[in-house]
Design an enzyme around this catalytic site. Structure first.
Site, PDB file in Angstrom:
ATOM      1  N   HIS A 162     101.421  65.691  63.066  1.00  0.00           N
ATOM      2  CA  HIS A 162     101.850  67.024  62.671  1.00  0.00           C
ATOM      3  C   HIS A 162     101.834  68.026  63.833  1.00  0.00           C
ATOM      4  O   HIS A 162     102.009  69.239  63.604  1.00  0.00           O
ATOM      5  CB  HIS A 162     100.944  67.532  61.529  1.00  0.00           C
ATOM      6  CG  HIS A 162      99.516  67.801  61.970  1.00  0.00           C
ATOM      7  ND1 HIS A 162      98.912  69.006  61.703  1.00  0.00           N
ATOM      8  CD2 HIS A 162      98.633  67.096  62.656  1.00  0.00           C
ATOM      9  CE1 HIS A 162      97.680  69.004  62.190  1.00  0.00           C
ATOM     10  NE2 HIS A 162      97.490  67.849  62.770  1.00  0.00           N
ATOM     11  N   HIS A 191      91.426  59.761  60.210  1.00  0.00           N
ATOM     12  CA  HIS A 191      90.474  60.316  59.227  1.00  0.00           C
ATOM     13  C   HIS A 191      90.410  59.382  58.020  1.00  0.00           C
ATOM     14  O   HIS A 191      91.451  58.932  57.521  1.00  0.00           O
ATOM     15  CB  HIS A 191      90.931  61.679  58.711  1.00  0.00           C
ATOM     16  CG  HIS A 191      90.988  62.759  59.743  1.00  0.00           C
ATOM     17  ND1 HIS A 191      89.863  63.351  60.273  1.00  0.00           N
ATOM     18  CD2 HIS A 191      92.043  63.378  60.332  1.00  0.00           C
ATOM     19  CE1 HIS A 191      90.232  64.287  61.147  1.00  0.00           C
ATOM     20  NE2 HIS A 191      91.542  64.309  61.203  1.00  0.00           N
ATOM     21  N   TYR A 212      95.327  65.606  51.264  1.00  0.00           N
ATOM     22  CA  TYR A 212      95.546  65.639  52.713  1.00  0.00           C
ATOM     23  C   TYR A 212      97.037  65.838  53.002  1.00  0.00           C
ATOM     24  O   TYR A 212      97.418  66.659  53.844  1.00  0.00           O
ATOM     25  CB  TYR A 212      95.049  64.311  53.281  1.00  0.00           C
ATOM     26  CG  TYR A 212      95.038  64.189  54.775  1.00  0.00           C
ATOM     27  CD1 TYR A 212      93.879  64.437  55.508  1.00  0.00           C
ATOM     28  CD2 TYR A 212      96.166  63.793  55.465  1.00  0.00           C
ATOM     29  CE1 TYR A 212      93.855  64.301  56.884  1.00  0.00           C
ATOM     30  CE2 TYR A 212      96.157  63.653  56.835  1.00  0.00           C
ATOM     31  CZ  TYR A 212      94.998  63.903  57.539  1.00  0.00           C
ATOM     32  OH  TYR A 212      94.983  63.766  58.901  1.00  0.00           O
TER      33      TYR A 212
HETATM   34 FE1  FEO Z   1      95.633  67.153  63.707  1.00  0.00          FE
HETATM   35 FE2  FEO Z   1      92.855  65.390  62.657  1.00  0.00          FE
HETATM   36  O1  FEO Z   1      93.853  66.569  63.746  1.00  0.00           O
END
Ligand code: FEO
Length: 398
Positions: free
Chosen positions: A146, A225, A192
């Site tokens: 992103h 993540h 998310y």
């Molecule tokens: Fe765009 Fe998990 O950082």
């Protein structure tokens, strides 16, 4: 501490769990998050991504359980947001400042800007590969998924896609893999997507097509993540396809704040109107629901109603917060309406309609404004607004 685990032969997950974080730049992370990093052993040892700055020592400790960190030969930086690049200086100091960092062109620029120094950058993009012994790393530019620097790394022999932020979840549980947690992970993945990637949905659609054309065998997706997708990676790919299409469903989200309960009464009457048409409805008081949870509900909603009292010729501050957040994430393909109570000037509905216009959403009614306290006739107008929202949505979906 995070116990490093071998996720494939010679490939280790060595990142860190952040059990405590509850606010990730405005996103509520009720179950913390992880900063995943991956160590790939071979003729040369490769580390893919790092972790947030203050977890740097923990990352090095995790790597030390497998090899001496000084034996890392190459770093790949898929993404330079500080939760993944923050400990690059500490890592490089430990392993050797001149070791190469493979990253995108923007990645090199960002790392230099973040840390005010240059490293031995090796700029790569789509089509570039790095062959080390019997391992082949391929790179895929995923610009604006992103950040401008974002990229994926694919390890061909193990069929692992290291996907940076994409396909992630803010979740720091006691499990590592999708098959361990099951469907319980999907609401985290959905939240998310709604809060990090929704804005870039057209890019997600294009990327999914690009990946399909490459015909990559993907046995495992390792995001930066949350849990790793190894049992059924196509499940999260299919979910991204669905979410990025932004197709409306038979669901209305009603968001409101209230000063003296008048706008709350209006919101409840609109809710009853929607329910009377057998359309699903979510009533969300902005004092009770976090903006990121509201955004998650908006993801698949077909209609949104927003209510605010007028305060000082403006909308309520909490509504302004939520509207700013929603605007930034650019939900598309929704029908909308505004409502609100006022004392003497009553600008809130007009301001909300202007916001909707800027967001290019379809306003189906000028909105309902009520002075001071709604009486029965006023509440009937609100009920009818709910009916109109539901009927318009049903027609749109038919
Ligand atoms: Fe765009 Fe998990 O950082």
């Amino acid at each position: 501490m995070y116990k490093p685990i071998e996720i494939a032969k010679g490939v280790f997950s060595v990142g860190c769990r952040d059990w405590d974080i509850r606010d990730f730049h405005g996103y509520s992370t009720y179950e913390g998050t992880t900063y995943n990093a991956f160590l790939v052993l071979g003729e040369k040892n490769v580390l893919i991504d790092t972790v947030k700055e203050h977890f740097g020592d923990e990352l090095l400790a995790n790597i030390s359980k497998i090899i001496d960190p000084k034996l890392i030969d190459i770093v790949i930086s898929n993404h330079t947001e500080m939760d993944h690049s923050g400990s690059i200086p500490k890592l490089m100091h430990k392993i050797g400042e001149d070791k190469p960092i493979y990253c995108s062109k923007m990645g090199a620029k960002n790392i230099e800007a973040h840390f005010n120094r240059k490293f031995n950058f090796q700029v790569v993009g789509t089509g570039d590969t790095l062959k080390i012994g019997n391992r082949t790393f391929s790179f895929l530019d995923t610009k604006m998924l992103h950040w401008p620097d974002s990229m994926f790394t694919y390890l061909a022999e193990e069929a692992i896609l290291f996907s940076s932020d994409a396909f992630g979840q803010h979740y720091a549980g006691d499990m590592f893999f999708d098959d361990e947690i099951g469907d319980e992970i999907m609401p985290h993945a959905r939240k998310y997507y709604a809060n990090i990637l929704l804005h870039f949905s057209p890019r997600v659609q294009a990327l999914l097509k690009d990946v399909a054309k490459l015909n990559l065998k993907i046995d495992m997706i390792c995001p930066d993540h949350g849990i790793i997708w190894r049992d059924n990676p196509s499940k999260i790919i299919d979910a991204y396809d669905t979410w990025s299409r932004q197709e409306p469903t038979r669901k209305v989200v009603i968001i409101f704040d209230s000063m003296w309960e008048s706008t709350a009464k209006m919101a409840r009457a609109i809710t009853s109107g929607v329910e009377s048409e057998d359309v699903n409805v979510r009533l969300m008081n902005t004092r009770k629901w976090h903006r990121s949870d509201i955004m998650t509900e908006i993801l698949d909603a077909g209609a949104i109603a927003v209510g605010s009292p007028t305060l000082n010729n403006n909308i309520f501050p909490v509504i302004a917060d939520v509207m700013t957040y929603i605007k930034g994430l650019r939900p598309q393909n929704k029908i909308v309406a505004a409502f609100g109570s006022y004392g003497w000037s009553g600008e809130a509905v007009k301001i909300l309609n202007k916001d909707f216009e800027e967001m290019k959403l379809t306003i189906i009614d000028p909105g309902v404004k009520i002075q001071y306290v709604p009486d029965e006739a006023d509440l009937e107008r609100c009920f009818e607004l709910g009916v109109k929202l539901a009927k318009t949505l049903k027609e749109k979906l038919s």
